[in-house]
Design a protein around this motif. Sequence first.
Motif, PDB file in Angstrom:
ATOM      1  N   GLU A  59      14.347 -22.444  19.001  1.00 23.19           N
ATOM      2  CA  GLU A  59      14.768 -21.968  18.964  1.00 23.19           C
ATOM      3  C   GLU A  59      16.376 -22.802  18.571  1.00 23.19           C
ATOM      4  O   GLU A  59      16.875 -21.693  17.653  1.00 23.19           O
ATOM      5  CB  GLU A  59      15.423 -21.926  20.382  1.00 23.19           C
ATOM      6  N   LEU A  60      16.145 -23.852  18.464  1.00 25.09           N
ATOM      7  CA  LEU A  60      17.353 -24.591  17.450  1.00 25.09           C
ATOM      8  C   LEU A  60      17.635 -24.142  15.743  1.00 25.09           C
ATOM      9  O   LEU A  60      18.392 -24.062  15.292  1.00 25.09           O
ATOM     10  CB  LEU A  60      17.433 -25.609  17.838  1.00 25.09           C
ATOM     11  N   LEU A  61      16.856 -24.256  15.686  1.00 21.37           N
ATOM     12  CA  LEU A  61      16.085 -24.795  13.954  1.00 21.37           C
ATOM     13  C   LEU A  61      16.195 -22.840  13.197  1.00 21.37           C
ATOM     14  O   LEU A  61      16.619 -22.662  12.084  1.00 21.37           O
ATOM     15  CB  LEU A  61      14.483 -25.484  13.867  1.00 21.37           C
ATOM     16  N   GLU A  62      15.487 -22.339  14.606  1.00 26.65           N
ATOM     17  CA  GLU A  62      15.622 -20.441  14.206  1.00 26.65           C
ATOM     18  C   GLU A  62      17.213 -20.337  14.063  1.00 26.65           C
ATOM     19  O   GLU A  62      16.905 -19.027  13.189  1.00 26.65           O
ATOM     20  CB  GLU A  62      14.678 -19.564  15.100  1.00 26.65           C
ATOM     21  N   VAL A  87      17.892 -30.998  10.580  1.00 25.09           N
ATOM     22  CA  VAL A  87      16.517 -30.807  11.946  1.00 25.09           C
ATOM     23  C   VAL A  87      16.907 -32.379  12.200  1.00 25.09           C
ATOM     24  O   VAL A  87      16.923 -32.465  13.710  1.00 25.09           O
ATOM     25  CB  VAL A  87      15.448 -31.700  10.669  1.00 25.09           C
ATOM     26  N   TYR A  88      18.297 -33.397  12.259  1.00 24.47           N
ATOM     27  CA  TYR A  88      18.377 -34.529  12.694  1.00 24.47           C
ATOM     28  C   TYR A  88      18.521 -33.732  14.349  1.00 24.47           C
ATOM     29  O   TYR A  88      19.132 -34.255  14.884  1.00 24.47           O
ATOM     30  CB  TYR A  88      19.176 -35.405  11.875  1.00 24.47           C
ATOM     31  N   VAL A 111       3.193 -27.825  16.799  1.00 23.63           N
ATOM     32  CA  VAL A 111       3.632 -26.588  16.071  1.00 23.63           C
ATOM     33  C   VAL A 111       2.865 -26.729  15.396  1.00 23.63           C
ATOM     34  O   VAL A 111       2.369 -25.548  14.768  1.00 23.63           O
ATOM     35  CB  VAL A 111       5.026 -26.884  16.147  1.00 23.63           C
ATOM     36  N   GLY A 112       2.167 -27.495  14.526  1.00 15.72           N
ATOM     37  CA  GLY A 112       1.206 -28.013  13.467  1.00 15.72           C
ATOM     38  C   GLY A 112       1.656 -27.593  12.127  1.00 15.72           C
ATOM     39  O   GLY A 112       1.371 -27.752  10.729  1.00 15.72           O
ATOM     40  N   VAL A 113       3.533 -27.562  11.735  1.00 15.09           N
ATOM     41  CA  VAL A 113       3.809 -27.772  10.799  1.00 15.09           C
ATOM     42  C   VAL A 113       5.072 -28.893  10.719  1.00 15.09           C
ATOM     43  O   VAL A 113       5.558 -28.975  11.998  1.00 15.09           O
ATOM     44  CB  VAL A 113       4.089 -26.555  10.318  1.00 15.09           C
ATOM     45  N   SER A 164      11.095 -29.442   9.537  1.00 10.62           N
ATOM     46  CA  SER A 164      11.772 -28.533   7.877  1.00 10.62           C
ATOM     47  C   SER A 164      11.037 -27.283   7.324  1.00 10.62           C
ATOM     48  O   SER A 164      12.030 -25.944   6.734  1.00 10.62           O
ATOM     49  CB  SER A 164      11.690 -29.949   6.873  1.00 10.62           C
ATOM     50  N   ALA A 165       9.661 -27.605   7.204  1.00  7.92           N
ATOM     51  CA  ALA A 165       8.797 -26.291   7.213  1.00  7.92           C
ATOM     52  C   ALA A 165       9.331 -24.970   8.095  1.00  7.92           C
ATOM     53  O   ALA A 165       9.243 -24.393   7.347  1.00  7.92           O
ATOM     54  CB  ALA A 165       6.968 -26.734   6.971  1.00  7.92           C
ATOM     55  N   TYR A 166       9.567 -25.342   9.309  1.00  7.92           N
ATOM     56  CA  TYR A 166       9.859 -24.315  10.116  1.00  7.92           C
ATOM     57  C   TYR A 166      10.537 -23.742  10.539  1.00  7.92           C
ATOM     58  O   TYR A 166      10.621 -22.211  10.071  1.00  7.92           O
ATOM     59  CB  TYR A 166       9.306 -25.346  11.653  1.00  7.92           C
TER      60      TYR A 166
END
Length: 508
Positions: free
Chosen positions: A467-470, A475-476, A498-500, A503-505
């Motif tokens: 949620e926060l990445l979105e 990242v840090y 998640v599988g990735v 940073s990619a997500y």
Amino acid sequence: MYKVLIVDDEPLIREGLRTIVDWEELGFTVAGVASDGVDALAKLPQLQPDLLIIDIRMPGMNGLALMRSIREQFDPAPRFIVLSGHADFDYAREALLMRADGYILKPVDEDELSSALVSLKRTLDEQEGMDGKLSSLSWSLERTAVSLLTGEGQSPPKEALNALRFGGPPYDVVLIKLQSRGEVDAPTASHVKNRLFESFEASGKGVVFSLDPHLGLILAGRATESAANYREMKRICSDNGVDFTAVSGGAVERLEELRRSYRAAEEGMKLRFLLEGDHIYRAEEAMALMPADRETDRAFGEADGDKLLLALDIGSQEAAVLWILETGEAMRGAGMDEQDIKSVFAQLFTQALSKLERNRPEVREQCRAFASEVLKLYGEYRFSGLLARLTELAGKMADAFRSYGNDKQVQKMVELIRRNYAENLKLESLADVFGYNSSYLGKLFKSKMGESFNTYLDKVRIDRAKELLEQGMKVYQVAERVGYSNVDYFHGKFRKYVGVAPSAYRKK
């Protein structure tokens, strides 16, 4: 001529006293007037009066407090005649016990004041004729005692020392610290001192003295037996609404050794926070309460409050009380002083409440009310009283917060994880809080949830991280926000579930 300073808060009385008698004919001169105790203290060094005529009731510093302050600051102190109304008899009685030279009722009668002045002049003349200010007559028992205890100022003459040998050896110095959850005011301290004078000095058992912030006794001979002395001190303090701690410096055989007993009592009194106040402590007995092998490098920080947070969150009074007792003992073992112990407890409690408020908005008002209650711990003057207050408070907190949870243990754990996922949650810590063996609790959790505690915690954290990445957070920052202090470790966990990479997500 002997100089007089008139101290009264009523202007008409001050001016009336100037004219009511012929001062010069009686051998006195009015050197000045003062409107209250503070004004009198300011004028005293310049005027250097031989006599103060003092109103017993004045705003701010009353007559008794002024007399006490003058005796502590000026040596030799001037003489005192006290003025009072009929309703002030108890105050006047205290003034006489403080060795005032006269007590006159208002309105002041000319003949009564003149008679008191004539009598006082005779005393002053006799003292002056013997070089009074330097003679043994000016050496009260208290002044002699304080000189011997501190080693400061002029040495007492032989006559003064002889007067102090009231009961013969051994001699013992007992320091008394008056205590209360509020401040002990000057009139109360003065009253206690006067009552001690009645019980000990007037009966020949000892000498009473003041050495701020303590009262004290020099006891002699058989009067050094402490059990009866403690009971008498307790009776006097209880009658005046205060508590106390008393520490004995130990017996010495010679008056010249009193300073050693006094210094030992001072050292013991430094540990009064750890003393129960249930008897007169010997200095070595007090010192023995401080561990010899102190963990002086032991520091207390936010992590120490994690178990308290969990205990309060699930409403476990038992776990919170256990934390209080263990933390208190750890602080005592580290050799921390009274103020540091109180500060650490206050900090850890307020931090736990702050986190609880953040994680559970529905208990915001309760958290803020309890935070105000925590600050009252600073009024406690005994270690045991501090632990008792915190224990009582923890019980109230647990009751308040428990009503919001689910009675089922696993459901409580789930709710706890969802609210506190960013904290340093460990199954062992939760086991302590819930009162279970960690292995049993882990099996119970897995049987109900279908996965281990750590796996469930990781998934909750990773879901929140997504949620926060979105939202565009770095990242840090996300790693720290969801409870991973190591960014690389967070990368591994995120990729696993998640599988990735994070940073990619974030770029999706």
